[in-house]
Design a protein around this motif. Structure first.
Motif, mmCIF file in Angstrom:
data_model
loop_
_atom_site.group_PDB
_atom_site.id
_atom_site.type_symbol
_atom_site.label_atom_id
_atom_site.label_comp_id
_atom_site.label_asym_id
_atom_site.label_seq_id
_atom_site.Cartn_x
_atom_site.Cartn_y
_atom_site.Cartn_z
ATOM 1 N N LYS A 150 8.508 -3.147 -3.900
ATOM 2 C CA LYS A 150 9.498 -4.295 -3.072
ATOM 3 C C LYS A 150 10.369 -3.461 -2.387
ATOM 4 C CE LYS A 150 9.004 -7.928 -6.084
ATOM 5 N NZ LYS A 150 9.543 -9.089 -7.178
ATOM 6 N N ARG A 152 12.005 -1.104 0.825
ATOM 7 C CA ARG A 152 11.832 -1.189 2.271
ATOM 8 C C ARG A 152 12.260 0.223 3.026
ATOM 9 N NH1 ARG A 152 15.096 -4.060 5.104
ATOM 10 N NH2 ARG A 152 16.754 -4.373 3.343
ATOM 11 N N GLU A 171 0.180 1.623 8.771
ATOM 12 C CA GLU A 171 -0.694 0.389 9.102
ATOM 13 C C GLU A 171 -1.994 0.392 8.013
ATOM 14 O OE1 GLU A 171 -1.582 -3.351 10.487
ATOM 15 O OE2 GLU A 171 0.176 -2.426 11.153
ATOM 16 N N GLY A 174 -1.497 -0.325 4.705
ATOM 17 C CA GLY A 174 -1.109 -1.713 4.145
ATOM 18 C C GLY A 174 0.480 -1.641 3.861
ATOM 19 N N LEU A 175 1.241 -0.796 4.561
ATOM 20 C CA LEU A 175 2.495 -0.691 4.155
ATOM 21 C C LEU A 175 3.480 -0.836 5.474
ATOM 22 C CD1 LEU A 175 2.370 2.728 2.042
ATOM 23 C CD2 LEU A 175 2.595 0.320 1.238
ATOM 24 N N ALA A 176 2.880 -1.301 6.546
ATOM 25 C CA ALA A 176 3.549 -1.599 7.718
ATOM 26 C C ALA A 176 4.718 -2.334 7.798
ATOM 27 C CB ALA A 176 2.652 -1.761 8.899
ATOM 28 N N ASP A 177 4.659 -3.515 6.774
ATOM 29 C CA ASP A 177 5.449 -4.788 6.867
ATOM 30 C C ASP A 177 6.687 -4.307 6.156
ATOM 31 O OD1 ASP A 177 4.162 -4.259 4.573
ATOM 32 O OD2 ASP A 177 4.544 -6.872 3.683
ATOM 33 N N ARG A 178 6.809 -3.372 5.511
ATOM 34 C CA ARG A 178 8.064 -2.792 4.844
ATOM 35 C C ARG A 178 8.548 -1.306 5.498
ATOM 36 N NH1 ARG A 178 7.133 -1.428 -0.801
ATOM 37 N NH2 ARG A 178 5.032 -1.443 -0.774
ATOM 38 N N ASP A 180 10.025 0.535 8.868
ATOM 39 C CA ASP A 180 10.523 0.359 10.259
ATOM 40 C C ASP A 180 10.694 1.606 10.800
ATOM 41 O OD1 ASP A 180 12.079 -0.356 12.415
ATOM 42 O OD2 ASP A 180 13.807 -1.045 11.275
#
Length: 300
Positions: A150, A152, A171, A174-178, A180
């Motif tokens: 959880k 970021r 990407e 599977g960690l790209a959404d967290r 920046d």
């Protein structure tokens, strides 16, 4: 009488012997990785199918890869990837090849989160916003995100090429959404308050780079190595910048070079940090400096 065909076991033994004769201390491991890569096999399959006969193309591929290794190119560069903290990370010409010493920084940061030493951050990373300065492959940030589902992270690098590699690794894992990814110097592009700043900055003295092992000197980007005349340029910038971005009680963790613990610790103390401690690597050398911004900000 014709000679029997070369088997995978034979090829592995021959490659190992060539690398060992060249004085490479990791000859056995290097041979397994290179042969497996040339065949497109897993290392496990090398054992299971060692009696099989590789085709001429595979033999040529092993020869080419072995020649590169004998010329001093690191295995990770040859394969284009390196394992770090259980993650398979792709490399690029603008990235440092992540090494086990940096896992000590990740482990120390994870321990701080899990024991509740980072205010507002739960053991699973909820509430944690960390910055990985000079991210390279994304190794530190991605290892933290993989371990803390959880959390970021902001990954910062001065090199656009390195940042692209980090984003691609995120990407693929599977960690790209967290994550920046931001192009910039140190924390110049970090405007929001954060709870943790981590970095493996360049810390080699400029004049010492020419004397480094050729696997580092000739294959790692100088931008990721050169720490200025005394190796401390990055730390001078990171201490005050991290103090300004961190929330009260936030943590900074820095990988350091040999003999730098005292100078880095003093710099962090001058920036306002407290609870400064040094963590040793497996060889007993100073490797990581951790510090905390006071919970009651003194307004520095």
């Amino acid at each position: 009488m014709s000679r029997p065909p070369v088997t995978v076991d034979d090829l592995l033994r021959q490659t190992r012997a060539r690398l060992r004769d060249a004085g490479l201390p990791t000859a056995a491991l290097d041979a397994r990785l290179l042969v497996a890569h040339a065949l497109g096999w897993s290392p496990v399959r090398l054992v299971a199918d060692g009696a099989s006969t590789p085709d001429p193309a595979a033999l040529s591929a092993v020869e080419a890869l072995t020649a590169r290794r004998l010329a001093g190119e690191p295995v990770g560069r040859i394969l284009g990837r390196r394992e770090f903290h259980g993650l398979d990370l792709h490399l690029g010409p603008d990235t440092l090849e992540p090494r086990p010493d940096t896992e000590i920084l990740v482990d120390a940061a994870l321990a701080a989160v899990r024991r509740g030493a980072v205010p507002g951050a739960a053991a699973d990373g909820e509430g944690l916003l960390l910055v990985d300065v000079g991210t390279g492959t994304g190794a530190i940030a991605l290892a933290m995100l993989a371990a803390l589902p959880k959390a970021r992270a902001v990954a910062v690098d001065l090199s656009a090429g390195a940042l692209a590699v980090a984003a691609a690794n995120a990407e693929r894992l599977g960690l790209a959404d967290r994550l920046d990814a931001r192009l910039g110097s140190y924390l110049d592009q970090v405007f929001e308050p954060v709870t943790m700043v981590l970095s493996n900055p360049p810390y080699i003295e400029s004049d010492a780079i020419a004397g480094l092992d050729r696997e580092v000197r000739d294959h790692d980007p100088r931008l990721a190595l050169d720490g200025g005349p005394d190796g401390l340029d990055a730390y001078r910038a990171l201490g005050p910048a991290a103090y300004a971005r961190l929330l009260p009680g936030g943590t900074i963790g820095l990988e350091i070079g040999s003999g730098q613990a005292s100078a880095v610790g003093d710099g962090l103390a001058a920036a306002g940090f407290v609870d400064i401690r040094t963590i040793l690597d497996l060889a007993g050398h100073d490797r990581v400096v951790m510090a905390v911004k006071p919970a009651a900000d003194t307004g520095r």
